[in-house]
Write a protein that holds these residues in place. Structure first.
Motif, short mmCIF file in Angstrom:
data_model
loop_
_atom_site.label_atom_id
_atom_site.label_comp_id
_atom_site.label_asym_id
_atom_site.label_seq_id
_atom_site.Cartn_x
_atom_site.Cartn_y
_atom_site.Cartn_z
N TYR A 157 19.38 13.71 -2.84
CA TYR A 157 18.01 13.59 -2.56
C TYR A 157 17.56 12.10 -2.34
O TYR A 157 18.11 11.31 -3.17
CB TYR A 157 17.00 14.27 -3.55
N PHE A 158 16.72 11.82 -1.39
CA PHE A 158 16.19 10.57 -1.16
C PHE A 158 14.70 10.55 -1.07
O PHE A 158 14.13 11.38 -0.22
CB PHE A 158 16.80 9.85 -0.10
N SER A 159 13.99 9.95 -2.11
CA SER A 159 12.53 9.76 -1.67
C SER A 159 12.06 8.43 -1.07
O SER A 159 12.60 7.43 -1.43
CB SER A 159 11.64 9.87 -3.15
N TYR A 160 10.98 8.75 -0.29
CA TYR A 160 10.46 7.27 0.18
C TYR A 160 9.01 7.55 0.69
O TYR A 160 8.41 8.60 0.69
CB TYR A 160 11.19 7.23 1.76
N PRO A 161 8.31 6.42 0.54
CA PRO A 161 6.72 6.55 0.65
C PRO A 161 6.19 6.76 2.24
O PRO A 161 7.03 6.18 2.89
CB PRO A 161 6.43 5.02 0.15
N VAL A 162 5.38 7.32 2.11
CA VAL A 162 4.50 7.59 3.49
C VAL A 162 3.11 6.82 3.38
O VAL A 162 2.41 7.68 2.56
CB VAL A 162 4.48 9.09 3.76
N ALA A 163 2.67 5.96 4.24
CA ALA A 163 1.48 5.37 3.84
C ALA A 163 0.38 6.38 4.68
O ALA A 163 0.71 6.85 5.82
CB ALA A 163 1.42 4.08 4.96
N ILE A 164 -0.64 6.67 3.88
CA ILE A 164 -1.87 7.34 4.24
C ILE A 164 -2.81 6.30 5.02
O ILE A 164 -3.31 6.60 6.04
CB ILE A 164 -2.38 8.15 3.22
N SER A 165 -3.15 5.37 4.11
CA SER A 165 -4.06 4.36 4.61
C SER A 165 -3.51 3.09 3.90
O SER A 165 -2.91 2.92 2.91
CB SER A 165 -5.69 4.68 4.27
N CYS A 166 -4.05 1.71 4.48
CA CYS A 166 -3.71 0.59 4.07
C CYS A 166 -4.73 -0.21 3.79
O CYS A 166 -6.10 -0.08 4.31
CB CYS A 166 -2.77 -0.18 5.20
N LYS A 167 -4.55 -1.42 2.94
CA LYS A 167 -5.53 -2.59 2.76
C LYS A 167 -5.19 -3.80 2.93
O LYS A 167 -3.67 -3.78 2.52
CB LYS A 167 -6.51 -2.02 1.46
N CYS A 168 -6.00 -4.72 2.80
CA CYS A 168 -5.49 -6.06 2.42
C CYS A 168 -5.81 -6.40 1.21
O CYS A 168 -7.02 -6.20 0.68
CB CYS A 168 -6.24 -7.04 3.32
N GLY A 169 -4.97 -6.68 0.32
CA GLY A 169 -5.10 -6.85 -1.16
C GLY A 169 -3.84 -7.67 -1.50
O GLY A 169 -2.96 -8.14 -0.94
N LYS A 170 -3.89 -7.83 -3.08
CA LYS A 170 -2.78 -8.43 -3.73
C LYS A 170 -1.55 -7.40 -3.80
O LYS A 170 -2.01 -6.22 -3.82
CB LYS A 170 -3.17 -8.63 -5.26
N CYS A 171 -0.45 -7.90 -3.59
CA CYS A 171 0.88 -7.09 -3.54
C CYS A 171 1.07 -6.70 -5.01
O CYS A 171 1.01 -7.40 -5.91
CB CYS A 171 1.89 -8.16 -3.26
#
Length: 140
Positions: A94-108
């Motif tokens: 198994y391999f898990s990965y992120p899926v972006a739903i929404s984004c923003k400008c901010g601190k990392c």
């Protein structure tokens, strides 16, 4: 005078977000494990784009936290999990990965983002691809 000041601050904040082009972008990644027979191609979304930043001239007189710049990062995301085909029984497939739903400008946020800009590594398969499972999510 106070109302004009407040309105100009609100206008500046609104324009700062409007001038930023940070949004979910389609991304194709290749995943393989040395013990497994196949490489898996995954279609997902990541946060990418441009965020308005300012470089302050008086860097010597400011605290360190005031010097960090905004990056395009995740606002909302979820993890999906896929199974890499051709793995022996003693290897977790198994391999898990992120899926972006929404984004923003901010601190990392180092809790869930790689905040270091490195040289681009090759994102390709060295093993045969298993195309009939591309981007299929088995767990969420």
């Amino acid at each position: 005078m106070t109302a004009i000041y407040v309105m100009s601050v609100l206008f500046g904040l609104a324009c700062g977000q409007a001038m930023s082009f940070c949004f979910p972008t389609e991304y194709m990644m290749h995943v393989e494990r040395k013990e497994c027979a196949y490489c898996l191609t995954i279609n997902t979304t990541i946060c990418a784009g441009y965020c308005m930043t300012r470089d302050i001239n008086g860097k010597l007189f400011l605290p360190k936290y005031a010097l960090s710049q905004d990056v395009c990062t995740y606002r909302d995301f979820l993890y999906k999990t896929v199974e890499i085909p051709g793995c022996p029984h003693h290897v977790t497939p198994y391999f898990s990965y992120p899926v972006a739903i929404s984004c923003k400008c901010g601190k990392c946020n180092t809790d869930y983002s790689d905040c270091i800009h490195e040289a681009i590594k090759t994102n390709d398969c060295t093993k045969p691809r298993k195309s009939d499972v591309v981007g299929v999510s088995i767990l969420q």
